[in-house]
Enzyme design. Structure first.
Site, PDB file in Angstrom:
ATOM      1  CB  SER A  58     -30.262  61.434  40.962  1.00  0.00           C
ATOM      2  OG  SER A  58     -30.555  62.117  39.788  1.00  0.00           O
ATOM      3  CB  CYS A  83     -17.628  65.039  21.741  1.00  0.00           C
ATOM      4  SG  CYS A  83     -18.899  66.309  21.623  1.00  0.00           S
ATOM      5  CB  SER A 100     -26.184  61.410  22.270  1.00  0.00           C
ATOM      6  OG  SER A 100     -25.392  61.379  21.106  1.00  0.00           O
ATOM      7  N   GLY A 101     -25.001  64.503  22.095  1.00  0.00           N
ATOM      8  CA  GLY A 101     -23.953  65.437  22.507  1.00  0.00           C
ATOM      9  C   GLY A 101     -24.465  66.505  23.452  1.00  0.00           C
ATOM     10  CE  LYS A 114     -17.049  74.470  24.834  1.00  0.00           C
ATOM     11  NZ  LYS A 114     -18.229  73.675  25.189  1.00  0.00           N
ATOM     12  CG  HIS A 142     -20.914  64.357  17.334  1.00  0.00           C
ATOM     13  ND1 HIS A 142     -22.235  64.344  17.694  1.00  0.00           N
ATOM     14  CD2 HIS A 142     -20.281  65.129  18.268  1.00  0.00           C
ATOM     15  CE1 HIS A 142     -22.397  65.048  18.808  1.00  0.00           C
ATOM     16  NE2 HIS A 142     -21.225  65.534  19.176  1.00  0.00           N
ATOM     17  CD  GLN A 184     -22.120  62.139  20.936  1.00  0.00           C
ATOM     18  OE1 GLN A 184     -22.330  61.476  19.927  1.00  0.00           O
ATOM     19  NE2 GLN A 184     -22.961  62.166  21.951  1.00  0.00           N
TER      20      GLN A 184
END
Ligand code: NAP
Length: 366
Positions: free
Chosen positions: A67, A155, A185-186, A240, A269, A344
């Site tokens: 990038s 999240c 998206s998570g 987690k 979520h 999230q």
């Protein structure tokens, strides 16, 4: 830790006489670096800092060599993305990390050594006893304990814990069972692209070979795509949530059961949450507590069958909570079930991290 290199405005008479290294930040506001600025969370860091008026003297946009030289837009200015290197933090006060655990493990200590405070979105330091794991609505007071790094929780954990905390404070939760419905998206920007592309291919009758996810994603769902512990049968995401709940609530006795599932939703979520309290608990008590809880919005319309949904949670700061009802499997009256939804990328990642950064004493001093 915000150091003396802030340029006092009164000392600077004109841009012409400023040394080159001072040109970019003539305010007392912190130099903020974002590591992973091109990612799903990185984009939300920028948008969240902008809309919350987070004071930034200079933004340093960091990502991989891929990038380098591209630009991102921040408050109407184009900021050139730089490749993350060991020298990226020499003039930085606050660094928001969101480029994966291995990047955080390597570069967060370098950033701290250079004098920056790190808010880390990865799981790298979350269970380190010397690193505060913070959801500001719950344990903002822990921020002051930091030794350079503050961890942003998982999240799925944040989504459940924001509404559970006000209940836990009044009537200790002994046990909680969580089932997640986690969006693409998570798993980052590439997973979101894969969901869109595979859905399009599926609708066009074309074959699609998954590149990011381990299984077909369109019109399908599957057990969370983190590694499974062969002994316990729990995946990393579930482990987690269990460990982070105990650390954030500072309650090693709370029993947590979790099943994490990836669903073909682009963003936000959802979670089905059932909890058992030490004392009897009613729907009304839970509703009253959640009605005034920070970061929570009740969406619970039985007449209209309208409850939290990802489309409503997307782009929202609050955790939406609904379907608040007695758990009929517990006739003792100690248990409640509810359904929650949260963006999230925001409360589960960028927003929570920016909220932490807003509370840094170093920032107030600036
Ligand atoms: P993503 O969309 O895949 O973005 C990854 C970012 O990391 C990109 O900016 C990428 O830059 C950068 N990156 C990759 N390799 C790099 C390297 N060698 N050096 C510098 N930068 C590098 O992922 P994401 O969803 O934003 O998640 C990023 C982190 O946040 C992960 O640790 C994740 O667990 C955590 N997190 C994510 C969420 C979520 O909801 N997505 C929630 C909580 C925590 P290039 O574009 O240059 O490759």
């Amino acid at each position: 830790m915000v150091r003396g290199f802030f340029v006092a405005c009164s000392m600077v008479r004109s841009r012409e006489i400023m040394p080159k290294e001072m040109e970019q930040n003539v305010s007392n506001d912190p130099v903020v670096a974002i590591v992973g600025v091109t990612g799903a969370v990185g984009a939300e860091f920028i948008a969240t800092m902008d809309r919350r008026g987070f004071r930034v003297g200079k933004l340093k946009a960091l990502a991989s060599a891929r990038s380098s030289g591209k630009t991102v837009s921040f408050r109407g200015e184009r900021v050139v993305i730089e490749e993350l290197t060991e020298h990226s933090f020499d003039d930085v006060d606050i660094t928001l990390f969101s480029a994966g655990g291995s990047i955080s493990r390597k570069f967060a200590p370098i950033a701290v050594k250079a004098g920056a405070v790190v808010v880390d979105n990865s799981s790298a330091f979350r269970m380190d006893p010397s690193v505060p794991l913070v959801i500001p609505e719950i344990n903002a007071n822990r921020i002051r304990d930091h030794k350079g790094i503050i961890a942003n929780p998982n999240c799925a954990a944040i989504t459940a814990l924001v509404p559970l905390w006000p209940i836990h404070q009044k009537n200790r939760i002994k046990r909680v069972i969580i089932s997640t419905y986690q969006a693409a998206s998570g798993a980052g920007a590439a997973a979101m692209d894969e969901l869109v592309e595979s859905t399009r291919a599926n609708l066009n009758g074309q074959l699609y070979t998954p590149k990011v996810m381990p299984h077909p994603y369109a019109f399908n769902l599957f057990s969370h795509n983190t590694a499974i512990d062969p002994e316990t049968g729990y995946n990393d995401e579930e482990t987690k949530v269990i460990k982070e709940t105990r650390k954030i609530f500072e309650d090693d006795r709370i029993a947590v059961g979790v099943t994490c599932v990836r669903v073909p939703v682009l963003r936000a979520h959802c979670e089905a949450v059932t909890f058992e309290c030490e004392k009897p608990v009613s729907e009304d008590q839970v509703r009253s507590l959640l009605a005034v809880a920070p970061g929570v919005k009740i969406v619970d319309d039985r007449a209209k069958n309208y409850f939290p949904m990802p489309v409503d949670a997307s782009g929202q700061d609050d955790v939406l909570v609904g379907r608040i009802r007695k758990d009929l499997s517990d006739p003792s009256g100690h248990s409640i079930s509810m359904f929650v939804a949260a963006d999230q990328l925001l409360k589960g990642a960028a927003l929570n991290a920016v909220q932490i950064a807003e509370l840094l004493p170093e920032r107030v001093m600036a």
